[in-house]
Design an enzyme around this catalytic site. Structure first.
Site, PDB file in Angstrom:
ATOM      1  N   ARG A  57       0.829  -1.202   0.000  1.00  0.00           N
ATOM      2  CA  ARG A  57       0.000   0.000   0.000  1.00  0.00           C
ATOM      3  C   ARG A  57       0.866   1.256   0.000  1.00  0.00           C
ATOM      4  O   ARG A  57       2.019   1.241   0.396  1.00  0.00           O
ATOM      5  CB  ARG A  57      -0.909   0.016   1.238  1.00  0.00           C
ATOM      6  CG  ARG A  57      -1.995  -1.044   1.240  1.00  0.00           C
ATOM      7  CD  ARG A  57      -2.883  -0.923   2.473  1.00  0.00           C
ATOM      8  NE  ARG A  57      -2.131  -1.050   3.710  1.00  0.00           N
ATOM      9  CZ  ARG A  57      -1.783  -0.026   4.487  1.00  0.00           C
ATOM     10  NH1 ARG A  57      -2.112   1.217   4.161  1.00  0.00           N
ATOM     11  NH2 ARG A  57      -1.093  -0.238   5.596  1.00  0.00           N
ATOM     12  N   LYS A 199      -8.546  -2.703   0.702  1.00  0.00           N
ATOM     13  CA  LYS A 199      -8.443  -1.885   1.905  1.00  0.00           C
ATOM     14  C   LYS A 199      -9.218  -0.572   1.786  1.00  0.00           C
ATOM     15  O   LYS A 199      -9.619   0.002   2.805  1.00  0.00           O
ATOM     16  CB  LYS A 199      -6.973  -1.617   2.237  1.00  0.00           C
ATOM     17  CG  LYS A 199      -6.240  -2.847   2.767  1.00  0.00           C
ATOM     18  CD  LYS A 199      -6.904  -3.428   4.023  1.00  0.00           C
ATOM     19  CE  LYS A 199      -6.083  -4.546   4.641  1.00  0.00           C
ATOM     20  NZ  LYS A 199      -6.781  -5.179   5.793  1.00  0.00           N
ATOM     21  N   HIS A 218     -10.757  -4.925  12.470  1.00  0.00           N
ATOM     22  CA  HIS A 218      -9.680  -5.550  11.712  1.00  0.00           C
ATOM     23  C   HIS A 218      -9.229  -6.784  12.496  1.00  0.00           C
ATOM     24  O   HIS A 218      -8.319  -6.724  13.306  1.00  0.00           O
ATOM     25  CB  HIS A 218      -8.525  -4.554  11.547  1.00  0.00           C
ATOM     26  CG  HIS A 218      -7.479  -5.000  10.583  1.00  0.00           C
ATOM     27  ND1 HIS A 218      -6.177  -4.593  10.652  1.00  0.00           N
ATOM     28  CD2 HIS A 218      -7.543  -5.834   9.522  1.00  0.00           C
ATOM     29  CE1 HIS A 218      -5.481  -5.142   9.678  1.00  0.00           C
ATOM     30  NE2 HIS A 218      -6.285  -5.905   8.979  1.00  0.00           N
ATOM     31  N   SER A 236       0.516  -7.760  11.625  1.00  0.00           N
ATOM     32  CA  SER A 236       1.256  -8.737  10.836  1.00  0.00           C
ATOM     33  C   SER A 236       2.346  -9.401  11.669  1.00  0.00           C
ATOM     34  O   SER A 236       3.079  -8.731  12.399  1.00  0.00           O
ATOM     35  CB  SER A 236       1.878  -8.043   9.623  1.00  0.00           C
ATOM     36  OG  SER A 236       2.605  -8.950   8.844  1.00  0.00           O
ATOM     37  N   LYS A 240      -2.259 -14.117  13.739  1.00  0.00           N
ATOM     38  CA  LYS A 240      -3.715 -13.983  13.634  1.00  0.00           C
ATOM     39  C   LYS A 240      -4.321 -15.032  12.700  1.00  0.00           C
ATOM     40  O   LYS A 240      -5.284 -15.721  13.055  1.00  0.00           O
ATOM     41  CB  LYS A 240      -4.045 -12.558  13.136  1.00  0.00           C
ATOM     42  CG  LYS A 240      -5.517 -12.270  12.907  1.00  0.00           C
ATOM     43  CD  LYS A 240      -5.761 -10.774  12.802  1.00  0.00           C
ATOM     44  CE  LYS A 240      -5.016 -10.130  11.651  1.00  0.00           C
ATOM     45  NZ  LYS A 240      -5.766 -10.208  10.367  1.00  0.00           N
ATOM     46  N   THR A 241      -3.754 -15.155  11.504  1.00  0.00           N
ATOM     47  CA  THR A 241      -4.282 -16.109  10.532  1.00  0.00           C
ATOM     48  C   THR A 241      -4.042 -17.541  10.989  1.00  0.00           C
ATOM     49  O   THR A 241      -4.926 -18.391  10.914  1.00  0.00           O
ATOM     50  CB  THR A 241      -3.634 -15.873   9.151  1.00  0.00           C
ATOM     51  OG1 THR A 241      -3.911 -14.535   8.730  1.00  0.00           O
ATOM     52  CG2 THR A 241      -4.183 -16.839   8.120  1.00  0.00           C
ATOM     53  N   ASP A 255      -9.963 -11.492   8.235  1.00  0.00           N
ATOM     54  CA  ASP A 255      -9.361 -10.157   8.277  1.00  0.00           C
ATOM     55  C   ASP A 255     -10.294  -9.010   8.664  1.00  0.00           C
ATOM     56  O   ASP A 255      -9.871  -8.103   9.365  1.00  0.00           O
ATOM     57  CB  ASP A 255      -8.736  -9.849   6.910  1.00  0.00           C
ATOM     58  CG  ASP A 255      -7.726  -8.716   6.958  1.00  0.00           C
ATOM     59  OD1 ASP A 255      -6.899  -8.690   7.886  1.00  0.00           O
ATOM     60  OD2 ASP A 255      -7.758  -7.849   6.069  1.00  0.00           O
ATOM     61  N   ARG A 320       1.440 -12.224  -1.780  1.00  0.00           N
ATOM     62  CA  ARG A 320       0.053 -12.390  -1.348  1.00  0.00           C
ATOM     63  C   ARG A 320      -0.694 -13.404  -2.207  1.00  0.00           C
ATOM     64  O   ARG A 320      -0.372 -13.620  -3.376  1.00  0.00           O
ATOM     65  CB  ARG A 320      -0.687 -11.049  -1.455  1.00  0.00           C
ATOM     66  CG  ARG A 320      -0.204  -9.983  -0.486  1.00  0.00           C
ATOM     67  CD  ARG A 320      -0.823 -10.161   0.879  1.00  0.00           C
ATOM     68  NE  ARG A 320      -0.393  -9.135   1.824  1.00  0.00           N
ATOM     69  CZ  ARG A 320      -0.940  -8.953   3.009  1.00  0.00           C
ATOM     70  NH1 ARG A 320      -1.952  -9.716   3.400  1.00  0.00           N
ATOM     71  NH2 ARG A 320      -0.489  -8.016   3.825  1.00  0.00           N
TER      72      ARG A 320
END
Length: 529
Positions: A57, A199, A218, A236, A240-241, A255, A320
């Protein structure tokens, strides 16, 4: 005819033009990507595209139009930079004229939000076929019946090859991501990074959902066999994932979520997973989800075998994969569930001083939600030579148009209303800081999270950490007792307390950016120094 009516006519002319393809099927979009040489086909059937110099981003090039209806609502500052209506209108006209001259453009009509009662119809207009395929993977896809009545409430227009002239167009660079809430439009140009599309809609939802008394979050979310719901917040690298992808629990989403009066719902219809060092052994659900129709971004692929090399970071660390959530077997359909029973805040503390798990009061939950703490590690960014504390408000500050306290206060009310248990889990270092200690074993973290989700820690005996005021369980099955008490894992406990106080000071310094937060949250929720 006023400027809004002119803008609407321009948009209708574009989407109804002869060059516009609407809601093409995945196979046709894949064919378009290949024939237009926008990407290649990998051995699993996924499309792989590269994004040039923008592999992430561009937060410095993101703006919100300063308009009468938003002027006093937006939390203006470094994240939410204002831009004038005149600049937006000029660029809008230029971009639409540019796209009108293209041989082909691609339109996707779908939704943000899996809950039909509150979902927002959206439209995404793309210069690239692979960006349109990406949009189909990430947003909620419509049925044939849906398309008969679909009326977009927000439109994303993405033209990567249209580059702004800063001197003429009033931007900082050739790249721009501009949200106009009055025009209900996101305008993207000068960047091929597809994540801007995803996003930008999340930023929009973080504005419109709170207006409906829905907390936008988030976080990842899953649901247990008894219907119990868990939320996982974390930046990150915190896990989390990994931790939300539990074979014994069904995934709601990985997410972005909303929390309404009915419960939790996924804002998206897909997943956008980091895939650096991805393997079937470590992340089988993600690895096997990357199949035909999926989109790989900046992943190096072998020229002959077309096998993706997930260990190769020569293009970027930020590789990604975008895929439909249906590509994961263990999901709940539709992506909605009841109110959360448990919330987990994840941090990777490279200073090695935070407990591996601790129970939070409501005040502590609001404090740590506002803080959004984790660590940057040496070598991850230029100039970072030692672990650095980093704070991202509400675990998602780049995407929050409103003041952080609005989200935190809403979270506090919901914790009270639904009697939610909140835990802070440190997946970072133990036995010393980064370079001295070691990373917390994933098996220990899984055991701690499982105990929290199954309610085993609700009435567990605890001891208070002197510096952070956190209640630490003294025993959890599958975890050595000493591991639960961070000071006991250090060879020199006096060094532990020095480092712990250093981090506590950083928390307090960071919290100064919330002068309007009640003193009760600061005194009862923060470190005790």
């Amino acid at each position: 005819m006023n400027s809004v009516e002119v803008s609407n006519e321009q948009l209708l002319a574009l989407v109804n033009g002869k060059n516009a393809h609407h809601n093409l099927s995945v196979p046709i979009l894949v064919e378009k990507v290949l024939t237009r040489q926008e990407g290649i086909l990998t051995s699993t059937g996924a499309v792989c595209a590269t994004t040039g110099k923008y592999t992430g981003r561009s937060p410095e090039d993101k703006y919100i139009v300063e308009e009468a209806s938003t002027k006093d609502r937006i939390d203006w500052g470094k994240v939410n930079k204002p831009i004038s209506e005149t600049v937006f209108e000029n660029l809008y006209t230029k971009v639409l004229s540019y796209l009108k001259e293209k041989d082909e453009i691609f339109v996707f009509n779908g939704y943000a939000g899996a809950d039909k009662k509150v979902r927002m119809p959206i439209q995404v207009i793309n210069e690239y076929a692979w960006h349109n395929l990406f949009s189909q993977q990430l947003f909620v896809r419509p049925t044939e019946e849906d398309l008969k009545t679909h009326q977009a409430e927000f439109t994303v227009i993405s033209a990567p090859n249209f580059k702004a002239d800063p001197e003429v167009d009033g931007t900082r660079s050739e790249t721009f991501i501009i949200i106009s809430f009055e025009r209900r439009t996101v305008l993207i140009g000068g960047t091929e990074y597809a994540g801007e599309i995803k996003k930008s809609i999340f930023s929009v939802m973080n504005y419109v959902l709170p207006e409906q008394n829905i907390l936008s979050m988030h976080c990842s979310a899953n649901v247990g066999q008894e219907g119990d719901v868990a939320l996982f917040f974390g930046l990150s690298g915190t896990g989390k994932t990994t931790l939300s992808a539990d074979p014994n629990r069904r995934l709601i989403g990985d997410d972005e979520h909303g929390w309404s009066s009915s419960g939790v719902f996924n804002i998206e219809g897909g997943c956008y997973a980091k895939c650096i060092n991805l393997s079937r052994e470590k992340e089988p659900q993600i690895f096997d989800a990357i199949r035909f129709g999926s989109v790989l971004e900046n992943v190096v692929v072998d020229d002959e075998s077309r096998i993706a090399d997930y260990d190769d970071n020569s293009l970027t660390e930020n590789t990604r994969a975008a895929y439909q959530i249906d590509n994961i077997d263990n999901i709940i359909v539709p992506s909605i569930a009841g109110h959360p029973n448990t919330i987990v805040f994840l941090t990777a503390d490279a200073f090695g001083v935070l407990p591996p798990i601790s129970k939070l009061t409501k005040e502590q939950a609001m404090y740590h939600f506002l803080s959004g703490y984790t660590s940057k590690l040496a070598g991850t960014e230029r100039g970072v030579t030692a672990p650095e504390a980093t704070f991202s408000t509400c675990f998602g500050s780049p995407f929050l148009p409103l003041a952080a306290t609005e989200y935190a206060e809403m979270l506090g009310r919901k914790i009270d209303e639904h009697n939610v248990q909140v835990f802070l889990v440190n997946t970072g270092w133990t036995g010393g800081e980064y370079g001295v200690g070691s990373r917390m074993k994933l098996s220990y973290t899984r055991a701690m999270v499982q105990a929290a989700l199954e309610g085993e820690l609700t009435h567990a005996e605890t001891v208070k950490n002197d510096i952070f005021g956190l209640e630490i369980p003294i025993h959890i099955p599958g975890v050595p007792d000493d591991v639960l008490q961070p000071a006991k894992t250090w060879a020199d406990q006096s060094t532990y307390y020095v480092k712990a106080k250093e981090l506590a000071v950083k928390f307090k310094e960071n919290f100064k950016k919330f002068p309007n937060v009640s003193k009760e949250i600061e005194l009862l929720g923060g470190p005790r120094i």
